[in-house]
Design a protein around this motif. Structure first.
Motif, short mmCIF file in Angstrom:
data_model
loop_
_atom_site.label_atom_id
_atom_site.label_comp_id
_atom_site.label_asym_id
_atom_site.label_seq_id
_atom_site.Cartn_x
_atom_site.Cartn_y
_atom_site.Cartn_z
N UNK A 213 -27.23 -20.21 40.04
CA UNK A 213 -28.49 -20.89 40.18
C UNK A 213 -28.96 -21.13 38.83
N UNK A 214 -28.90 -20.18 37.88
CA UNK A 214 -29.27 -20.62 36.27
C UNK A 214 -28.21 -21.34 35.54
N UNK A 248 -28.86 -15.75 39.91
CA UNK A 248 -29.40 -15.89 38.74
C UNK A 248 -28.84 -16.37 37.64
N UNK A 249 -28.57 -15.97 36.62
CA UNK A 249 -27.74 -16.61 35.53
C UNK A 249 -26.30 -15.98 35.02
N UNK A 277 -27.15 -11.69 44.04
CA UNK A 277 -28.26 -12.28 43.85
C UNK A 277 -29.28 -12.31 42.50
N UNK A 278 -28.63 -11.45 41.53
CA UNK A 278 -29.21 -11.24 40.09
C UNK A 278 -28.29 -12.17 39.27
N UNK A 279 -28.18 -11.56 37.92
CA UNK A 279 -27.28 -12.19 37.06
C UNK A 279 -25.87 -11.64 36.85
N UNK A 280 -25.05 -12.34 36.04
CA UNK A 280 -23.74 -11.90 35.86
C UNK A 280 -23.62 -11.74 34.44
N UNK A 281 -22.83 -10.76 34.01
CA UNK A 281 -22.66 -10.70 32.61
C UNK A 281 -21.11 -9.81 32.31
#
Length: 426
Positions: A213-214, A248-249, A277-281
């Motif tokens: 999404x980001x 997310x990003x 749903x959130x971000x991946x790092x």
């Protein structure tokens, strides 16, 4: 070479072009061609402003890049072409390596002010799709507006030639990082990514591009900020997806901040990779922030984990996330685990600082395995703390076939603090 849809600058600038540009691409095309909706700048003294709406329709042929905004290829120079207007790119039968809704900047600062619209209705994309601007050798680049990406065919080919370090296997609603950027890239607006295969009747193939999404950030000295929301909607119909879905990003290094909500809606099909749903790092030393997460999962089959907030694979990290809401309905089947909060893997003693708002998980209908309401951590850093709000699990209908850890799972000495837990079975 580079094909600009307006006369290229001659180095004397500034330039003020008209209000409308349109091009239709037919024939065999040119596999090395970069098609630009704004202006092309390669001279170090070229500066100016482009004020116009751009339209690019690629109906046949093969092309390297379609760029809705402006293009600068002079990283050691000073070309700064700002673009004002809306960009529209349609792929309706052509084969394209990369698609960029905003500017393609290999130079100094430049802004894009307007909205970008990218549609892949037919054809192939062998590289990545970027809703906003691709940055390389830049300082601050701004995108002032919203991005919109629509994909109606299964993108199964990741064979495209890379562009610096920009991945060739992603759809990203925000910025794309290519190399050597620093300071802050700000998207002052919201991003929207829609993948809808419900009416696709072509050859059977697996969707193979990560859906984000980001934006994608790969520089430890770079920050990407989105002031609005990210919205991802995926309807696979009866198809399958082998790649990750990230609301997310994607933060491989540096900082990724989403001020608003990450909203993820998934319907139908089979997902063989993580849905987040959130971000991946992927690496340590990162900082992520999310205003909150909303996930609606209906009627799909998930063969890997489903996660609410940020996932980190290794290294030290700082994470902040607001309220997380997850709803499963429509007979969704989770063969993997469901985690409402963070999933923190990797180096056992690496430090982590994390705050998380309330987590609300509603199983309206469907089947799940193990459920972790809060966060799941394997860290053994005694000085680290994960602070969580209230965790609320509600089972209206359906089946839980595994273990339930309402507050979370703590696999080391890292402290996990939870305000309260509540489990309700109707």
């Amino acid at each position: 070479g580079v094909t600009a849809l307006v006369p290229p600058p001659d180095g004397t600038g500034p330039y003020d072009f008209g209000t409308y540009t349109a091009i239709t691409l037919r024939g065999t095309g040119n596999a090395g061609a970069i098609i630009v909706g704004g202006a092309s700048a390669t001279q170090s003294i070229a500066t100016g402003a482009v004020s116009r709406n751009s339209w690019i329709a690629a109906e046949s042929g093969t092309y390297d890049m379609l760029v809705g905004g402006s293009y600068a290829d002079n990283w050691d120079g000073g070309a700064t072409f700002n673009f004002t207007g809306n960009s529209h790119i349609m792929v309706a039968g052509a084969s394209v390596n990369y698609i960029v809704g905003g500017n393609l900047k290999d130079g100094l600062e430049a802004s894009f002010t307007g909205n970008s619209y990218i549609t892949v209705a037919e054809g192939a994309v062998t590289g990545s799709i970027v809703g906003a601007t691709v940055v390389a050798h830049n300082r601050n680049c701004a995108f002032n507006g919203d991005t919109h990406i629509f994909v109606y065919v299964p993108l199964a080919d990741n064979s495209g030639a890379g562009y610096n370090q920009l991945p060739n296997n992603m759809i990203m609603g925000g910025f794309g990082w290519a190399t050597n950027t620093w300071k802050t890239q700000t998207l002052d607006g919201s991003t929207h990514v829609t993948v809808d295969l419900s009416d696709y009747s072509g050859a059977e193939s697996v969707f193979a591009k990560h859906i984000v999404g980001g934006g994608f950030n790969g520089s430890s000295s770079n920050a990407q900020v989105i002031t609005g929301d990210t919205a991802v909607s995926v309807n696979l119909g009866s198809r399958s997806c082998s790649a990750r879905v990230v609301g997310g990003m994607w933060v491989n290094a540096g900082r990724g901040e989403l001020s608003g909500m990450s909203r993820l809606s998934v319907t139908g099909g089979t997902f063989d990779n993580i849905v987040l749903g959130g971000s991946w790092t992927d690496v340590g030393g990162t900082t992520t922030r999310l205003g909150g997460v909303q996930m609606l999962l209906s009627g799909s089959t998930f063969n890997d984990a489903v996660l609410g907030a940020t996932y980190i694979t290794t290294g030290a990290c700082t994470m902040n996330c607001g309220e997380v809401n997850i709803e499963l309905s429509g007979g969704a089947v989770l063969h993997g685990s469901l985690t409402g909060g963070y999933r923190i893997n990797g180096e056992y003693d690496a430090e982590v600082a994390a705050t998380l708002g309330d987590v609300n998980i509603l199983l309206a209908d469907g089947t799940v395995g193990d459920v972790t309401g809060g966060s799941h951590t394997l860290r053994n850093s005694a000085s680290s703390v994960i602070s969580q709000g209230s965790i609320n699990l509600t089972l209206l209908s359906g089946t839980v076939g595994g273990n339930v850890f309402a507050a979370g799972y703590q696999g080391g000495s890292t402290s996990m603090q939870t305000a309260a837990t509540a489990v309700s079975i109707a």
